[in-house]
Design a protein around this motif. Structure first.
Motif, PDB file in Angstrom:
ATOM      1  N   PHE A 117      -1.558  15.494   0.766  1.00  0.00           N
ATOM      2  CA  PHE A 117      -2.190  14.191   1.008  1.00  0.00           C
ATOM      3  C   PHE A 117      -1.210  13.036   0.846  1.00  0.00           C
ATOM      4  N   ILE A 118      -0.284  13.156  -0.106  1.00  0.00           N
ATOM      5  CA  ILE A 118       0.714  12.092  -0.271  1.00  0.00           C
ATOM      6  C   ILE A 118       1.603  12.036   0.966  1.00  0.00           C
ATOM      7  N   ALA A 161      -0.358  10.510   3.868  1.00  0.00           N
ATOM      8  CA  ALA A 161      -0.523   9.063   3.666  1.00  0.00           C
ATOM      9  C   ALA A 161       0.775   8.322   3.980  1.00  0.00           C
ATOM     10  N   PHE A 202       1.432   5.523   6.977  1.00  0.00           N
ATOM     11  CA  PHE A 202       1.904   4.153   6.708  1.00  0.00           C
ATOM     12  C   PHE A 202       3.219   3.892   7.445  1.00  0.00           C
ATOM     13  N   LEU A 223       0.839  -1.202   0.000  1.00  0.00           N
ATOM     14  CA  LEU A 223       0.000   0.000   0.000  1.00  0.00           C
ATOM     15  C   LEU A 223       0.879   1.260   0.000  1.00  0.00           C
ATOM     16  N   ILE A 243       2.309   1.952  -3.411  1.00  0.00           N
ATOM     17  CA  ILE A 243       1.376   2.631  -4.329  1.00  0.00           C
ATOM     18  C   ILE A 243       1.514   4.142  -4.152  1.00  0.00           C
ATOM     19  N   ILE A 244       1.562   4.585  -2.885  1.00  0.00           N
ATOM     20  CA  ILE A 244       1.673   6.035  -2.614  1.00  0.00           C
ATOM     21  C   ILE A 244       3.031   6.553  -3.080  1.00  0.00           C
ATOM     22  N   SER A 258       4.844   5.392  -5.480  1.00  0.00           N
ATOM     23  CA  SER A 258       4.863   5.473  -6.956  1.00  0.00           C
ATOM     24  C   SER A 258       4.153   6.741  -7.439  1.00  0.00           C
ATOM     25  N   LEU A 259       3.123   7.178  -6.720  1.00  0.00           N
ATOM     26  CA  LEU A 259       2.462   8.446  -7.066  1.00  0.00           C
ATOM     27  C   LEU A 259       3.383   9.617  -6.725  1.00  0.00           C
ATOM     28  N   GLN A 304       5.947  10.595  -9.184  1.00  0.00           N
ATOM     29  CA  GLN A 304       5.444  11.269 -10.392  1.00  0.00           C
ATOM     30  C   GLN A 304       5.283  12.779 -10.197  1.00  0.00           C
TER      31      GLN A 304
END
Lengths: 160, 502
Positions: A45-46, A49, A53, A12, A15-16, A18-19, A22
């Motif tokens: 927000f990234i 998050a 985690f 999970l 995923i964050i 990898s965003l 970018q």
């Protein structure tokens, strides 16, 4: 199992991440407002998050008192229950073959095989599964194509 | 507004197709809701894509019927099998199954059905009385209020979620991050597309929602294949079933109290009928003169209270969804997606610009409950038989319907792949004890949060102070901190109690 939970939390977070990777590639439109930068919300927000985690990772895998009182989630035995694996694998294969084999062939095969392998495996059940698969598939086909006037993928011999 | 109600009622009565759709939706919802493992959320998720080709009234008639039917139908599984059809009937098992085991199956079912219907009517009345008033109040909201209410929703869902608050917030933030994939009006560019053109349109919410809720549930349902189910063999008798209506009137105050609990719980975002069911059962037991008889199938209020509450929470959950665009639970989240699919944006302006649509929703809600009561009497015998269908057939058929539903939305495989990916993510979240609802809430409310923040910055000329100086926004921020603090306080109290005991 600790490893499974570690894997899930890590995936999970990945995923964050990898965003987040970018973010530098985003080229915002030239006429952005002087009062608001479009990168504020994505970065905020990234960052939140990823922080959360990281807290979960530290708490669940490094803090001994927490692990003792809260346990470690589901066991490996729960995760690799045969029926769950069969259903999940069949569903993935069904989706991947859906457009290539077309709706009728892929759905007939999926419904027959899944019900048969999840059930008792007797030959009689294969016939019952096939019968139910034919009924359900043809009903859905008629409802979607004639009732809803929509399209479903067909089996294209040359494309496969 | 009363004129619009009359027009909506007239529309229903003069178009028999709409009544047929409600009846079909209620019937389908009752059957699906009664089968353990198939939730109201799944029933709605399967039908929303199919309603895309219908006009607004037809889609609402069908979906309201399914919504009412599925929540009402869940009690059959609880009473006959001791397995709730949906989480909203978990507490009904505690007294419903023991009562049925004693040879009073028809009585148990009758109490549950009539209490459900009364709870539903109360919630409809609450919806009509509260929603317009709340929407008028919400017209005073600016972008500061909308942004803070989205954050409040995330925090409330997180603090009221089963299990871990931090995990719930983390998943909600992940949902918001995923919602930023694709083209952004505010940024004027595509973001987070990984160079894949399909991502430019963003992630379709409906396939993601269907995948995240349906696939993990179906995978878990395979555990029950081949299980020896403790099915009640008592014969169903319609006369005993109908006689319980008189018994229900003797416990009207318990039903009224439970309905209020259900409405209040339903209004809270992210909670839904599951909690109201359990809370009202607990409340009924605590206020009973004979609490020791609870759990033994003796008292009608032990079945009536949870069932009235779970149906009452339906109307409650529709209130924030329609007035603020904030879904009350997973099922209303799907209903909201259906409204947006038909270009109807939930929010306070809905009560100004789409009064006829709102009136139709309200009228369909009441008519669905009326149909539910009638149809229950006709098909309940057959619903009991439907519970014997082997799970291996149901799970695979449901998944095929999910795939078809995702495909017909836009006739593209990207949506089907979205369903699969979110299904796998949803299953991983279940295994890792992360809640799924915050993920989908983040996906839906993320764009709203970003857009409202952008507007707040524009109107406030870059200042953050209006978030604190505007009274409504400040109140919502205070409530957010309270909702975040409550699980911490609860944990602290539990630890102190444990220390005192030992």
């Amino acid at each position: 199992m600790k490893t499974i939970n570690l894997l899930i939390t890590g995936s999970l977070a990945l995923i964050i991440i990898s965003l987040a990777l970018q973010l530098p590639d985003i080229k915002y439109a030239a006429s952005t407002s002087q009062h608001y930068s479009p990168s504020v919300i994505p970065i905020a927000f990234i960052a939140i998050a990823l922080t959360l985690f990281a807290i979960i990772f530290i708490r669940d895998f490094l803090v001994r008192d927490w692990i003792k009182t809260n346990g470690s989630g589901q066991s490996v035995a729960d995760l690799i229950r045969i029926r769950r694996l069969i259903f999940l694998t069949a569903s993935v294969v069904y989706v991947l073959c859906f457009s290539k084999l077309g709706f009728l062939v892929s759905s007939l095969t999926y419904l027959t095989a899944t019900a048969f392998f999840l059930g008792s495996g007797h030959r009689k059940e294969l016939l019952i599964s096939f019968g139910i698969a034919v009924t359900v598939t043809s009903t859905i086909y008629v409802v979607v194509t004639l009732g809803l006037e929509s399209f479903l993928p067909n089996f294209i011999v040359t494309g496969f | 507004m009363s004129d619009y109600f009359l027009i909506a009622f007239q529309t229903l009565v003069t178009q028999p197709v709409l009544l047929l759709l409600i009846a079909a939706g209620v019937t389908g919802g009752l059957v699906i809701g009664s089968i353990p493992g198939l939730t109201a959320t799944m029933a709605l998720a399967l039908l929303v894509p199919l309603s895309f080709s219908m006009n607004f009234n037809a889609a609402i008639a069908l979906l309201m019927g399914v919504y009412c039917g599925a929540i009402s139908g869940s009690l059959v599984g609880s009473i006959v099998l001791n397995i709730p059809g949906t989480p909203s009937s978990a507490a009904t098992c505690l007294d419903g199954y023991p009562m049925a085991k004693k040879g009073e199956l028809s009585r148990a079912l009758g109490i549950g059905v009539y209490a459900s219907m009364i709870g539903g009517v109360f919630s409809g009345l609450a919806l009509i009385l509260i929603a317009p008033t709340l929407s008028k109040f919400a017209l005073n909201f600016g972008p500061w209020e909308y942004f803070t209410i989205v954050i409040f929703t995330f925090m409330t869902v997180a603090s009221l979620s089963e299990g871990d608050t931090i995990k719930a917030v983390a998943v909600a933030m992940m949902g918001v991050c995923l919602s930023m994939i694709g083209y952004s009006d505010g940024a004027g560019t595509s973001r987070f597309t990984f160079g894949v053109s399909d991502f430019s349109g963003g992630i379709s919410v409906l396939p993601a929602l269907i995948g995240a809720f349906a696939l993990p549930q179906l995978v878990m349902d395979t555990d029950r294949i081949g299980e020896n189910i403790n099915r009640i063999d008592d014969k169903f008798e319609i006369t005993s079933f109908m006689r319980t209506f008189v018994e229900i009137l003797s416990i009207k105050w318990a039903i009224f109290r439970s309905s209020i609990i259900g409405i209040a719980i339903g209004i809270l975002p992210g909670v839904g009928p599951g909690l109201s069911n359990i809370l009202s059962y607990t409340q009924a037991r605590n206020s009973s003169k004979t609490p020791e008889l609870f759990g033994k199938g003796e008292l009608p209020e032990a079945i009536a209270s949870p069932e009235a509450a779970n149906n009452a929470s339906m109307g409650g959950a529709l209130i924030p969804m329609l007035t603020l665009g904030i879904p009350g639970d997973a099922a209303t989240l799907i209903l909201m997606s259906a409204l947006m699919l038909h270009s109807v944006e939930p929010g306070p302006l809905l009560f100004v610009t789409n009064r006829d649509d709102i009136a139709f929703i309200f009228v369909s809600f009441f008519v669905s409950f009326a149909f539910c009561t009638v149809i229950y009497h006709i098909i309940i015998k057959h619903i009991i038989k439907a519970l014997t269908v082997p799970t291996q057939y149901i799970t695979s058929i449901i998944f095929v319907l999910c795939v078809i539903g995702s495909y017909v939305l836009n006739n593209r495989m990207f949506d089907v792949y979205t369903l699969l990916v979110f299904g796998i993510i949803g299953y991983a979240l279940r295994i890792g004890k992360y809640p799924i609802l915050p993920l989908i809430l983040g996906l839906i409310l993320g764009p709203m949060a970003e857009e409202q923040f952008r507007l707040a910055m524009e109107y406030g000329r870059g200042s953050y102070f209006p978030f604190i100086t505007r009274p409504i926004s400040a109140t919502i921020i205070a409530l957010t901190f309270i909702s975040l603090a409550s699980p911490i306080v609860r944990n602290f109290r539990n630890k102190r109690t444990r220390k005192k005991l030992f």
